[in-house]
Scaffold this active site. Structure first.
Site, PDB file in Angstrom:
ATOM      1  N   GLY A 204     -69.580 -32.248 106.399  1.00  0.00           N
ATOM      2  CA  GLY A 204     -68.541 -32.433 105.406  1.00  0.00           C
ATOM      3  C   GLY A 204     -67.166 -32.166 105.969  1.00  0.00           C
ATOM      4  N   PRO A 206     -63.395 -30.445 106.528  1.00  0.00           N
ATOM      5  CA  PRO A 206     -63.030 -29.027 106.660  1.00  0.00           C
ATOM      6  C   PRO A 206     -62.660 -28.421 105.311  1.00  0.00           C
ATOM      7  CG  PRO A 206     -61.897 -30.370 108.315  1.00  0.00           C
ATOM      8  CD  PRO A 206     -62.543 -31.317 107.359  1.00  0.00           C
ATOM      9  N   GLY A 207     -63.086 -27.185 105.101  1.00  0.00           N
ATOM     10  CA  GLY A 207     -62.700 -26.448 103.914  1.00  0.00           C
ATOM     11  C   GLY A 207     -63.566 -26.671 102.700  1.00  0.00           C
ATOM     12  N   THR A 208     -64.688 -27.364 102.840  1.00  0.00           N
ATOM     13  CA  THR A 208     -65.534 -27.651 101.680  1.00  0.00           C
ATOM     14  C   THR A 208     -66.576 -26.574 101.425  1.00  0.00           C
ATOM     15  OG1 THR A 208     -66.898 -29.032 103.132  1.00  0.00           O
ATOM     16  CG2 THR A 208     -65.221 -30.144 101.805  1.00  0.00           C
ATOM     17  N   GLY A 209     -66.714 -25.595 102.297  1.00  0.00           N
ATOM     18  CA  GLY A 209     -67.615 -24.471 102.032  1.00  0.00           C
ATOM     19  C   GLY A 209     -68.918 -24.508 102.790  1.00  0.00           C
ATOM     20  N   THR A 211     -69.742 -23.087 105.813  1.00  0.00           N
ATOM     21  CA  THR A 211     -70.087 -21.757 106.317  1.00  0.00           C
ATOM     22  C   THR A 211     -70.462 -20.816 105.177  1.00  0.00           C
ATOM     23  OG1 THR A 211     -68.544 -22.101 108.153  1.00  0.00           O
ATOM     24  CG2 THR A 211     -69.256 -19.843 107.718  1.00  0.00           C
ATOM     25  N   HIS A 426     -33.102 -43.703  97.700  1.00  0.00           N
ATOM     26  CA  HIS A 426     -34.384 -43.921  98.380  1.00  0.00           C
ATOM     27  C   HIS A 426     -35.544 -43.406  97.522  1.00  0.00           C
ATOM     28  CE1 HIS A 426     -36.889 -44.214 102.155  1.00  0.00           C
ATOM     29  NE2 HIS A 426     -37.624 -43.387 101.442  1.00  0.00           N
ATOM     30  N   GLU A 427     -35.447 -42.154  97.073  1.00  0.00           N
ATOM     31  CA  GLU A 427     -36.526 -41.580  96.264  1.00  0.00           C
ATOM     32  C   GLU A 427     -36.610 -42.225  94.888  1.00  0.00           C
ATOM     33  OE1 GLU A 427     -38.633 -39.817  97.693  1.00  0.00           O
ATOM     34  OE2 GLU A 427     -37.501 -39.348  99.503  1.00  0.00           O
ATOM     35  N   HIS A 430     -38.819 -45.282  95.197  1.00  0.00           N
ATOM     36  CA  HIS A 430     -40.247 -44.940  95.157  1.00  0.00           C
ATOM     37  C   HIS A 430     -40.692 -44.612  93.735  1.00  0.00           C
ATOM     38  CE1 HIS A 430     -40.814 -45.099  99.414  1.00  0.00           C
ATOM     39  NE2 HIS A 430     -40.023 -44.070  99.693  1.00  0.00           N
TER      40      HIS A 430
END
Length: 638
Positions: A204, A206-209, A211, A426-427, A430
């Site tokens: 999966g 990184p950081g999904t649990g 370990t 510019h913003e 968007h």
């Protein structure tokens, strides 16, 4: 404990060195060579009246002895004589005030026994110290234990992580419940002839649990848990990695049933025979030993190997086959229900204010992993503590999201009026397209405050729901939004700037993926033209072949250009038809520097013609009514 042991060792070293110096000094005092003092010099000193005292000291081997002559200058000389009686007769003539002492008796204990006892004591202390160091050399004596495993063992009574502490992974926990049941009750599986999986690979982002999930399995099963990183096996010395693998499994056999967890296994289990290392690479020898230990001639019953990686595509096929890693458990990003559970777990020890709605936060944090959510609440708690508050407010979580997803706002940075105007238009370009186009909005926040390393501003959308697939229409709209900043600069500023360079890069990459990966080109059809651009050092071949001809490459470039130009033309048309709304939004940004969702929609609909010049001080961090957060990370940076 290690510090006290080091202090004791230092004291032992000081004692041993002191004892050796004492013995050498004693021997040197007994046997040191003095300067020769002759009989003629003695007679000359007496004639010149330099002698103050003379003492006759007979030896035990009489009649030999010595004369101890003390001069008036303080110097003491020794004159050896063969007959003390004859020397005494001569002294009566030349120096009658002499003295004579008895025969000296040497102390046999100090002369013989004490040096022997002191030597034995020094040897005993040194050997005891070396034995204590070897018994406690888990981390200090690296050279003697160079081939030993560096795995950390967690005993069953120390495992405090259980499945209830792992939120948002319901199906994954159900898959691993069989492993827990086997470790608790292996007999019922053996009666049916069932073989429990020898290895479980957690895959999966990184950081999904991953370990945390492995620790929960060990905590639920109440068995010893050995954890080690894949990089801890490989050293610069050949054979060390394989030795550590053997030692790890030998230790696991002594504690079975148990779990061996290898984190980031791709560091040691990458595909063999590729890259620049060759077949005699130390990493490959370590992998070969790992393959043998997992499913070779040896018997490792009762040992379950768990591993975690986010690069399953580069692992060696031999380690992926049944009998080694029999089961692969995908640990993906949590859905809205999983995110709410994760937020509840991480907010257990954090006092929340009445305005904090974890359910709504979970609904509007699409794409966040468990680590992202934990970091979000932690940053909010830090912000609340900095302001000396005893609880966390919704505003703290909103500020934390901006810090985590985009970067700290640099409000003190001096920006010229010209740059502010360019950034505002510019913003606004968007934001206008986010609001008008479907599947990419609505707008959550617009800011012209510099953030991060070089971003002059940002526009954040607010996703309305979780979406697993990207549609062709949504990707075209995203490219159109990316072009909005450049179009606004062309239409309302004197010249175009480099501020749209990142937008153009993102739009071009997305258009190329549509053509080469996703088969979304009418001209080139449903064909994958993507080149294998994997890195050599990640386990791929050194030489890559292109899957299409030069003519096809030219058509791909033309199709990518056509998609970007069509989206650019669409952005120009939409901004031109809503020119007044964009100008009002840019003017509001020049005054407030930041607009929330409600403020932007009011300006777009004409309900608010723009703030007065004194309203800049009233605008702070966004506090929209819904209190949601945009998808992470999808802000358009200016």
């Amino acid at each position: 404990m290690n510090r006290r042991s080091g202090n004791r060792g230092l004291l032992v070293y000081i004692f041993v060195i002191g004892a050796i110096v004492f013995m050498l000094y004693s021997l040197n005092g007994r046997y040191q060579n003095q300067e020769t003092y002759t009989h003629e010099q003695f007679l000359e000193d007496i004639s010149e009246k330099k002698v103050s005292a003379v003492e006759i000291r007979p030896n035990s081997e009489t009649p030999t002895g010595s004369l101890v002559i003390s001069l008036k200058t303080g110097q003491v000389n020794t004159l050896n004589v063969s007959d003390t009686g004859q020397a005494e007769e001569e002294l009566k003539k030349v120096f009658p005030s002499y003295t004579a002492s008895d025969v000296s008796r040497e102390n046999w204990f100090l002369a013989y026994i004490l040096p022997i006892l002191l030597g034995f004591a020094v040897v005993f202390i040194v050997m005891a110290f070396m034995n204590s160091q070897s018994a406690n050399s888990s981390g200090g004596n690296r050279m003697m234990n160079f081939g030993k495993s560096r795995a950390t063992k967690t005993n069953p009574n120390e495992g405090n992580v259980q499945f209830k502490d792992v939120a948002g992974l319901k199906e994954e926990k159900e898959d691993l419940q069989e492993i827990v049941d086997f470790l608790r009750n292996p007999g019922k599986y053996a009666e049916l002839g069932a073989r429990i999986p020898k290895g479980v690979l957690l895959v999966g982002p990184p950081g999904t649990g991953k370990t945390l999930l492995a620790k929960a399995v060990a905590g639920e099963a109440r068995v010893p848990f050995f954890s080690i990183s894949g990089s801890d096996f490989v050293e610069m010395f050949v054979g060390v990695g394989a030795s550590r693998v053997r030692d790890l499994f030998a230790e696991a056999k002594k504690n079975r049933p148990c779990i061996v967890f290898i984190d980031e296994i791709d560091a040691v289990a990458r595909r063999r025979g590729t890259g620049l290392g060759g077949g005699h690479d130390e990493r490959e020898q370590t992998l070969n030993q790992l393959l043998v230990e997992m499913d070779g001639f040896g018997v490792n019953e009762g040992i379950i190997v768990m591993a975690a990686t986010n690069r399953v595509d580069i692992l060696d096929p031999a380690i992926m086959r049944p009998g080694r890693f029999d089961r692969k458990v995908g640990v993906g990003r949590p859905d809205v229900g999983g995110r709410e559970e994760i937020l509840k777990v991480h907010s257990r020890n954090k006092p929340l204010g009445d305005d904090v709605n974890l359910t709504h936060i979970a609904q509007t944090t699409t794409g966040f992993t468990g680590a992202d959510l934990e970091n979000l609440l932690n940053e909010a708690a830090i912000d609340a503590a900095r302001e000396n508050r005893s609880y966390i407010r919704q505003e703290d979580i909103q500020k934390a999201f901006v810090k985590v997803g985009i970067g700290t706002e640099k409000k003190s940075k001096v920006v010229s009026e010209r740059d502010k105007k360019i950034t505002a238009f510019h913003e606004s370009g968007h934001a206008l397209l986010f609001h008008l186009l479907p599947d990419v909005g609505p707008v959550y926040m617009i800011s012209i405050i510099p953030t991060g390393m070089s971003a002059a501003g940002y526009t954040m959308p607010l996703p309305e729901k979780d979406e697993e697939f990207m549609t062709r229409g949504k990707m075209l709209n995203q490219i159109t939004v990316d072009m909005g900043g450049r179009v606004a600069e062309e239409m309302f500023c004197d010249d175009i700037t480099t501020g749209a360079s990142q937008d153009i890069k993102q739009a071009t990459a997305l258009a190329r993926n549509m053509v080469t990966k996703y088969g979304m080109s009418d001209r080139l059809g449903v064909v994958n033209y993507d080149n294998n651009d994997d890195e050599v050092f990640l386990g791929r071949d050194l030489v890559h072949t292109r899957g299409h001809s030069d003519d096809t490459a030219g058509e791909i470039d033309a199709e990518v250009k056509s998609i970007v130009e069509k989206c650019y033309a669409k952005a120009k048309e939409l901004i031109g038809s809503h020119r007044d709304a964009l100008i009002r939004c840019a003017e509001a940004l020049l005054v407030k520097e930041k607009l929330t969702k409600d403020e932007f929609e009011a300006i777009f609909d004409g309900r608010d013609n723009g703030p007065s010049s004194d309203s800049k001080e009233d605008s702070g961090d966004p506090d929209s009514k819904d209190g949601g957060f945009p998808q992470n990370p999808t802000p358009v940076m200016g």
